[in-house]
Design an enzyme around this catalytic site. Structure first.
Site, PDB file in Angstrom:
ATOM      1  N   SER A  45       0.828  -1.207   0.000  1.00 26.10           N
ATOM      2  CA  SER A  45       0.000   0.000   0.000  1.00 26.10           C
ATOM      3  C   SER A  45       0.861   1.255   0.000  1.00 26.10           C
ATOM      4  CB  SER A  45      -0.956   0.013   1.196  1.00 26.10           C
ATOM      5  OG  SER A  45      -0.252  -0.086   2.415  1.00 26.10           O
ATOM      6  N   GLU A  46       2.046   1.194   0.620  1.00 23.29           N
ATOM      7  CA  GLU A  46       2.971   2.332   0.577  1.00 23.29           C
ATOM      8  C   GLU A  46       4.422   1.893   0.541  1.00 23.29           C
ATOM      9  OE1 GLU A  46      -0.668   4.504   1.902  1.00 23.29           O
ATOM     10  OE2 GLU A  46       0.382   2.911   2.977  1.00 23.29           O
ATOM     11  N   CYS A  47       5.220   2.750  -0.067  1.00 22.83           N
ATOM     12  CA  CYS A  47       6.673   2.590  -0.128  1.00 22.83           C
ATOM     13  C   CYS A  47       7.264   3.972   0.120  1.00 22.83           C
ATOM     14  CB  CYS A  47       7.078   2.060  -1.498  1.00 22.83           C
ATOM     15  SG  CYS A  47       8.861   1.854  -1.736  1.00 22.83           S
ATOM     16  N   PHE A  65       4.949   7.014  -1.324  1.00 23.98           N
ATOM     17  CA  PHE A  65       4.186   6.634  -2.506  1.00 23.98           C
ATOM     18  C   PHE A  65       3.200   5.523  -2.165  1.00 23.98           C
ATOM     19  CE2 PHE A  65       7.683   8.844  -4.358  1.00 23.98           C
ATOM     20  CZ  PHE A  65       7.214   9.355  -5.568  1.00 23.98           C
ATOM     21  N   HIS A  76       1.075   4.827   8.719  1.00 19.92           N
ATOM     22  CA  HIS A  76       1.946   3.681   8.979  1.00 19.92           C
ATOM     23  C   HIS A  76       3.286   3.828   8.269  1.00 19.92           C
ATOM     24  CE1 HIS A  76       1.232   1.337   5.196  1.00 19.92           C
ATOM     25  NE2 HIS A  76       2.215   0.558   5.623  1.00 19.92           N
TER      26      HIS A  76
END
Length: 281
Positions: A45-47, A65, A76
């Site tokens: 979901s995110e990096c 992102f 998070h």
């Protein structure tokens, strides 16, 4: 070139039960195309990508992102990035408090009772939701209209619109479908657990990238931050309390909400390094 890398599980009550975030340390020099390509490749979901700060008050700068969409702030990833930075040997300018620079500004992260917690950022958009949009959200969620207690904009960066349902059971029973509603969606759903339960509220977060099927985020710090402020300000909750998320996905997300004497709302949870090494970027 090899760059230090961590994959961190955030908000999990036990190992690998929270929300993972990929963190690339030493990201200076990567192009926009390389950032997006790696973020999409992780399929998380995110990096996040850690860069030198542009202000002396910050310990580092981060770009966040969600697949190919850059976010000004996300919860998070904030805790996961702070944990990864500390795990890699980072030393805060101010002892005990990490100051993260992101597109939304400076965000403080502190240690509390073995967890990390971030200071909730201000909302970019709040207030009532247009009735026509509420009707569309209800249709996407497939929830009976009478189960919707209240709605509000909860946008602190990702663009959340929040719906408060009558119970946690109603939240857990959702099977949303945005097939007939193309576009980008960021939908947060909240419902109270019975009095005396381990968690006071159950949350679920659904999002799209536009033109893609609706996805569910396991545990969402930004949504919990905005929802907690809404619930407390409306008299529906009193801090401290614990919220649960990820239950419908087999996760055990636990989000610890507190308010300090100065009135700052803190959003805390566990952060554990699961993968440590190098990313060939």
């Amino acid at each position: 070139m090899p760059r230090r890398f961590r994959q961190v599980d955030v908000f999990g009550a036990a190992a690998c039960t929270g929300n993972p975030v990929a963190v690339v340390l030493d990201a200076e020099g990567l192009s926009e195309e390389e950032l997006v390509a790696f973020s999409v490749w992780t399929n998380l979901s995110e990096c996040t990508f850690v860069l030198p700060p542009t202000t002396p008050e910050a310990d580092y700068r981060v770009r966040i992102f969600s697949l190919r969409t850059e976010l000004p702030f996300a919860g998070h990833p904030t805790l996961g990035t702070a944990h990864a930075w500390l795990d890699a040997g980072g030393t805060p300018v101010s002892p005990g408090v990490v100051v993260q620079e992101c597109a939304a500004g400076l965000v403080r992260v502190r240690q509390e009772e073995g967890r990390l917690a971030f200071a909730a950022p201000a909302l970019l958009r709040s207030g009532d939701v247009d009735p026509a949009l509420v009707d569309e959200l209800v249709d996407i969620l497939g929830v009976p209209r009478e189960q919707v207690v209240d709605t509000a904009w909860l946008d602190n960066g990702p663009g959340w619109v929040g719906l408060l349902l009558d119970s946690a059971a109603s939240v857990l029973a959702l099977h949303p479908d945005a097939t007939d509603h193309p576009g980008r969606w960021d939908i947060g759903v909240i419902g109270p657990h019975p009095s005396g339960a381990e968690a006071a509220f159950e949350l679920r977060a659904f999002f799209t990238e536009g033109g893609e099927p609706l996805r569910e985020d396991p545990v969402t710090g930004s949504l919990n931050a905005a929802a907690a402020g809404w619930l407390i300000d409306s008299g529906r909750a009193a801090a401290p309390f614990v919220a649960a998320q990820g239950t419908a996905m087999g996760r055990q997300g636990r989000i610890h909400i507190s308010v300090d004497p100065e009135g700052t709302l803190w959003v805390g949870g566990n952060a554990r390094t699961v993968v440590s090494g190098e990313a060939a970027l």
